[in-house]
Design a protein around this motif. Structure first.
Motif, PDB file in Angstrom:
ATOM      1  N   ALA A   1     -37.980  87.881   5.176  1.00 34.00           N
ATOM      2  CA  ALA A   1     -39.165  87.141   5.616  1.00 34.00           C
ATOM      3  C   ALA A   1     -40.384  87.762   4.950  1.00 34.00           C
ATOM      4  O   ALA A   1     -40.633  88.965   5.133  1.00 34.00           O
ATOM      5  CB  ALA A   1     -39.279  87.174   7.134  1.00 34.00           C
ATOM      6  N   TRP A   2     -41.094  86.938   4.156  1.00 33.36           N
ATOM      7  CA  TRP A   2     -42.296  87.415   3.474  1.00 33.36           C
ATOM      8  C   TRP A   2     -43.509  86.921   4.246  1.00 33.36           C
ATOM      9  O   TRP A   2     -43.682  85.713   4.472  1.00 33.36           O
ATOM     10  CB  TRP A   2     -42.349  86.904   2.036  1.00 33.36           C
ATOM     11  CG  TRP A   2     -41.248  87.510   1.169  1.00 33.36           C
ATOM     12  CD1 TRP A   2     -40.255  88.311   1.549  1.00 33.36           C
ATOM     13  CD2 TRP A   2     -41.114  87.317  -0.236  1.00 33.36           C
ATOM     14  NE1 TRP A   2     -39.473  88.660   0.500  1.00 33.36           N
ATOM     15  CE2 TRP A   2     -39.968  88.076  -0.634  1.00 33.36           C
ATOM     16  CE3 TRP A   2     -41.827  86.603  -1.220  1.00 33.36           C
ATOM     17  CZ2 TRP A   2     -39.527  88.113  -1.959  1.00 33.36           C
ATOM     18  CZ3 TRP A   2     -41.382  86.664  -2.534  1.00 33.36           C
ATOM     19  CH2 TRP A   2     -40.237  87.415  -2.896  1.00 33.36           C
TER      20      TRP A   2
ATOM     21  N   GLU B   1     -40.150  81.064   4.079  1.00 30.31           N
ATOM     22  CA  GLU B   1     -38.745  80.919   4.383  1.00 30.31           C
ATOM     23  C   GLU B   1     -37.919  81.184   3.131  1.00 30.31           C
ATOM     24  O   GLU B   1     -38.427  81.094   1.999  1.00 30.31           O
ATOM     25  CB  GLU B   1     -38.471  79.501   4.902  1.00 30.31           C
ATOM     26  CG  GLU B   1     -39.208  79.153   6.185  1.00 30.31           C
ATOM     27  CD  GLU B   1     -38.732  79.981   7.367  1.00 30.31           C
ATOM     28  OE1 GLU B   1     -37.570  80.444   7.322  1.00 30.31           O
ATOM     29  OE2 GLU B   1     -39.513  80.186   8.313  1.00 30.31           O
ATOM     30  N   PRO B   2     -36.597  81.499   3.281  1.00 27.12           N
ATOM     31  CA  PRO B   2     -35.751  81.719   2.099  1.00 27.12           C
ATOM     32  C   PRO B   2     -35.696  80.456   1.225  1.00 27.12           C
ATOM     33  O   PRO B   2     -35.634  79.331   1.729  1.00 27.12           O
ATOM     34  CB  PRO B   2     -34.389  82.050   2.699  1.00 27.12           C
ATOM     35  CG  PRO B   2     -34.692  82.582   4.058  1.00 27.12           C
ATOM     36  CD  PRO B   2     -35.889  81.810   4.534  1.00 27.12           C
ATOM     37  N   GLY B   3     -35.772  80.674  -0.081  1.00 26.38           N
ATOM     38  CA  GLY B   3     -35.743  79.564  -1.012  1.00 26.38           C
ATOM     39  C   GLY B   3     -37.038  79.463  -1.816  1.00 26.38           C
ATOM     40  O   GLY B   3     -37.752  80.446  -2.043  1.00 26.38           O
ATOM     41  N   LEU B   4     -37.355  78.240  -2.268  1.00 23.75           N
ATOM     42  CA  LEU B   4     -38.535  77.987  -3.106  1.00 23.75           C
ATOM     43  C   LEU B   4     -39.788  77.886  -2.245  1.00 23.75           C
ATOM     44  O   LEU B   4     -39.800  77.189  -1.233  1.00 23.75           O
ATOM     45  CB  LEU B   4     -38.343  76.698  -3.903  1.00 23.75           C
ATOM     46  CG  LEU B   4     -39.516  76.258  -4.773  1.00 23.75           C
ATOM     47  CD1 LEU B   4     -39.806  77.282  -5.858  1.00 23.75           C
ATOM     48  CD2 LEU B   4     -39.228  74.885  -5.379  1.00 23.75           C
ATOM     49  N   ASN B   5     -40.842  78.606  -2.686  1.00 21.83           N
ATOM     50  CA  ASN B   5     -42.138  78.577  -2.014  1.00 21.83           C
ATOM     51  C   ASN B   5     -43.242  78.583  -3.071  1.00 21.83           C
ATOM     52  O   ASN B   5     -43.099  79.192  -4.143  1.00 21.83           O
ATOM     53  CB  ASN B   5     -42.309  79.777  -1.082  1.00 21.83           C
ATOM     54  CG  ASN B   5     -41.363  79.744   0.112  1.00 21.83           C
ATOM     55  OD1 ASN B   5     -41.649  79.157   1.133  1.00 21.83           O
ATOM     56  ND2 ASN B   5     -40.193  80.382  -0.062  1.00 21.83           N
ATOM     57  N   ILE B   6     -44.378  77.930  -2.762  1.00 20.57           N
ATOM     58  CA  ILE B   6     -45.527  77.836  -3.681  1.00 20.57           C
ATOM     59  C   ILE B   6     -46.753  78.372  -2.970  1.00 20.57           C
ATOM     60  O   ILE B   6     -47.045  78.007  -1.824  1.00 20.57           O
ATOM     61  CB  ILE B   6     -45.762  76.375  -4.129  1.00 20.57           C
ATOM     62  CG1 ILE B   6     -44.529  75.855  -4.882  1.00 20.57           C
ATOM     63  CG2 ILE B   6     -46.996  76.286  -5.013  1.00 20.57           C
ATOM     64  CD1 ILE B   6     -44.618  74.378  -5.241  1.00 20.57           C
ATOM     65  N   LEU B   7     -47.473  79.290  -3.649  1.00 22.44           N
ATOM     66  CA  LEU B   7     -48.672  79.896  -3.101  1.00 22.44           C
ATOM     67  C   LEU B   7     -49.868  79.619  -4.005  1.00 22.44           C
ATOM     68  O   LEU B   7     -49.724  79.294  -5.187  1.00 22.44           O
ATOM     69  CB  LEU B   7     -48.475  81.411  -2.968  1.00 22.44           C
ATOM     70  CG  LEU B   7     -47.362  81.892  -2.027  1.00 22.44           C
ATOM     71  CD1 LEU B   7     -47.296  83.405  -2.040  1.00 22.44           C
ATOM     72  CD2 LEU B   7     -47.563  81.372  -0.621  1.00 22.44           C
ATOM     73  N   ILE B   8     -51.040  79.753  -3.443  1.00 24.64           N
ATOM     74  CA  ILE B   8     -52.291  79.578  -4.214  1.00 24.64           C
ATOM     75  C   ILE B   8     -52.683  80.920  -4.792  1.00 24.64           C
ATOM     76  O   ILE B   8     -52.792  81.910  -4.057  1.00 24.64           O
ATOM     77  CB  ILE B   8     -53.413  79.018  -3.315  1.00 24.64           C
ATOM     78  CG1 ILE B   8     -53.003  77.666  -2.731  1.00 24.64           C
ATOM     79  CG2 ILE B   8     -54.716  78.923  -4.077  1.00 24.64           C
ATOM     80  CD1 ILE B   8     -53.992  77.115  -1.726  1.00 24.64           C
TER      81      ILE B   8
ATOM     82  N   VAL C   1     -45.175  80.203  -7.910  1.00 25.95           N
ATOM     83  CA  VAL C   1     -43.825  79.765  -7.567  1.00 25.95           C
ATOM     84  C   VAL C   1     -42.997  81.019  -7.256  1.00 25.95           C
ATOM     85  O   VAL C   1     -42.802  81.874  -8.126  1.00 25.95           O
ATOM     86  CB  VAL C   1     -43.169  78.951  -8.698  1.00 25.95           C
ATOM     87  CG1 VAL C   1     -41.754  78.552  -8.316  1.00 25.95           C
ATOM     88  CG2 VAL C   1     -44.005  77.731  -9.032  1.00 25.95           C
ATOM     89  N   LEU C   2     -42.492  81.109  -6.014  1.00 23.40           N
ATOM     90  CA  LEU C   2     -41.743  82.285  -5.581  1.00 23.40           C
ATOM     91  C   LEU C   2     -40.407  81.856  -4.984  1.00 23.40           C
ATOM     92  O   LEU C   2     -40.306  80.776  -4.351  1.00 23.40           O
ATOM     93  CB  LEU C   2     -42.538  83.077  -4.544  1.00 23.40           C
ATOM     94  CG  LEU C   2     -43.884  83.649  -5.006  1.00 23.40           C
ATOM     95  CD1 LEU C   2     -44.599  84.295  -3.842  1.00 23.40           C
ATOM     96  CD2 LEU C   2     -43.671  84.665  -6.110  1.00 23.40           C
ATOM     97  N   PHE C   3     -39.409  82.709  -5.160  1.00 23.50           N
ATOM     98  CA  PHE C   3     -38.080  82.469  -4.589  1.00 23.50           C
ATOM     99  C   PHE C   3     -37.784  83.606  -3.597  1.00 23.50           C
ATOM    100  O   PHE C   3     -37.632  84.762  -3.997  1.00 23.50           O
ATOM    101  CB  PHE C   3     -37.017  82.425  -5.687  1.00 23.50           C
ATOM    102  CG  PHE C   3     -37.217  81.300  -6.658  1.00 23.50           C
ATOM    103  CD1 PHE C   3     -36.753  80.029  -6.371  1.00 23.50           C
ATOM    104  CD2 PHE C   3     -37.905  81.509  -7.847  1.00 23.50           C
ATOM    105  CE1 PHE C   3     -36.941  78.994  -7.277  1.00 23.50           C
ATOM    106  CE2 PHE C   3     -38.092  80.475  -8.750  1.00 23.50           C
ATOM    107  CZ  PHE C   3     -37.608  79.210  -8.469  1.00 23.50           C
TER     108      PHE C   3
END
Length: 356
Positions: free
Chosen positions: A46-47, A60-67, A38-40
């Motif tokens: 831009a990541w 994108e800016p905001g909440l993102n989920i990665l494996i 879980v990343l913010f």
């Protein structure tokens, strides 16, 4: 779960420390955020995420989920406007003058993918491109045009950078030249040129002033001559009119005197009065002899006044003969003519006496 939470908390702390230090996250592996599932992502960042070493997506800016393990944050790009100081460099102008110029470059990353995979270091690449472009554009201009065409020079550098950096996903917004350092000798020459130009302008202005002054003086003299000639013309006209009036007045006075003399001669004892007048004129003329000239002509008996008066009265009597009877007009006209003729004869006789 506790391990994942700990890793997420560590990533958040790392990002907070980077933002507090004022440095944007760079490509170094020690400065990149870790995958905590879980990343913010902050705003205007831009990541770039790779999955198993291959580009996967851009967060994108905001909440993102990665494996975990499979996904990895490879690049972090800032989408804000970036200000880069272009170091001072030397450039040669068209007229072979070496200048030292530095500037400021304003750019923004438009495509994070191209900025990440198109060039190794986009900021360094754009800086080098700005320097080479600036040298190239300065080589097309002379020293005088460099100072006059600063805006066009900046625009040319921006256009050249945008054409080359389009494949890098970077857009140059503007370029500004900060300082232009000229060699001391060239600077002295420029100052001398400026002083010469100012002296030239002063000389031109002074000559124009002298020219205008001469023109004004000439115009004034011309107007003065015109006015003087008009005044002389008016004076001559007035003088001629006065002389004509004087001649007319004299003629009228003489005519009136003749009329009065004629009337007096027709009265009683008119002949005696005429004799007395002739005698007085003869004496007056005789007294003026030899005053104007020492050469004179005298009659045989100049002292005989009686004979001279008798002679004059004889002429008068011959002219005043009685007219034919029955013609009243002829009497008056004859008397007038006789008086005029007598007066003319007396004048001739007096002139003759004066000459003699």
């Amino acid at each position: 779960m506790l391990a994942r939470a700990a890793r997420g908390t560590g990533a958040l702390l790392l990002r907070g420390s980077l933002q507090a230090s004022g440095r944007a996250p760079r490509r170094a592996s020690s400065g990149l955020p870790r995958n905590t599932v879980v990343l913010f992502v902050p705003q205007q960042e831009a990541w770039v995420v790779e999955r198993m070493g291959r580009f996967h997506r851009i967060l994108e800016p905001g909440l993102n989920i990665l494996i975990p393990v499979l996904d990895r944050i490879r690049y972090v790009q800032s989408l804000k406007e970036i200000v880069i100081n272009v170091p001072e460099q030397s450039a040669v102008t068209l007229d072979n003058v070496t200048l030292q110029i530095d500037g400021v470059l304003y750019l923004r990353i438009m495509d994070p993918y191209k900025a990440s995979y198109g060039v190794e270091d986009p900021e360094y690449a754009v800086t080098q491109l700005a320097q080479t472009t600036m040298r190239s554009e300065l080589g097309k201009l002379s020293l005088d045009k460099v100072f006059r065409e600063r805006e066009s020079l900046n625009a040319s550098i921006v256009d050249a950078i945008n054409q080359a950096a389009d494949c890098w996903g970077i857009r140059c917004l503007r370029y500004e030249i900060k300082d232009i350092h000229v060699p001391p000798r060239v600077k002295e020459s420029m100052q001398m040129q400026v002083e010469a130009e100012r002296r030239k302008r002063a000389t031109v202005l002074e000559s124009e002033g002298t020219r205008e002054s001469a023109i004004n003086v000439a115009e004034g003299k011309k107007q003065a001559q015109i006015l003087a000639s008009e005044a002389e013309k008016a004076e001559q006209i007035n003088q001629a009119a006065g002389e004509a009036s004087a001649v007319l007045a004299k003629a009228k006075a003489k005519a009136e005197a003749i009329r009065i003399l004629a009337a007096a001669l027709t009265q009683h004892n008119g002949d005696a009065a005429a004799s007395l007048t002739v005698a007085e004129q003869y004496v007056s003329a005789f007294s003026k002899l030899a005053k104007d000239s020492n050469t004179i002509l005298l009659p045989s008996n100049p002292g005989d006044v009686t004979s001279m008066v008798a002679q004059a009265m004889g002429v008068y009597g011959a002219l005043t003969k009685a007219p034919a009877p029955g013609d009243p007009h002829s009497v008056s006209s004859g008397s007038s003519r006789d008086v005029q003729s007598t007066d003319a004869s007396l004048d001739e006789e007096l002139d003759r006496v004066k000459l003699s």
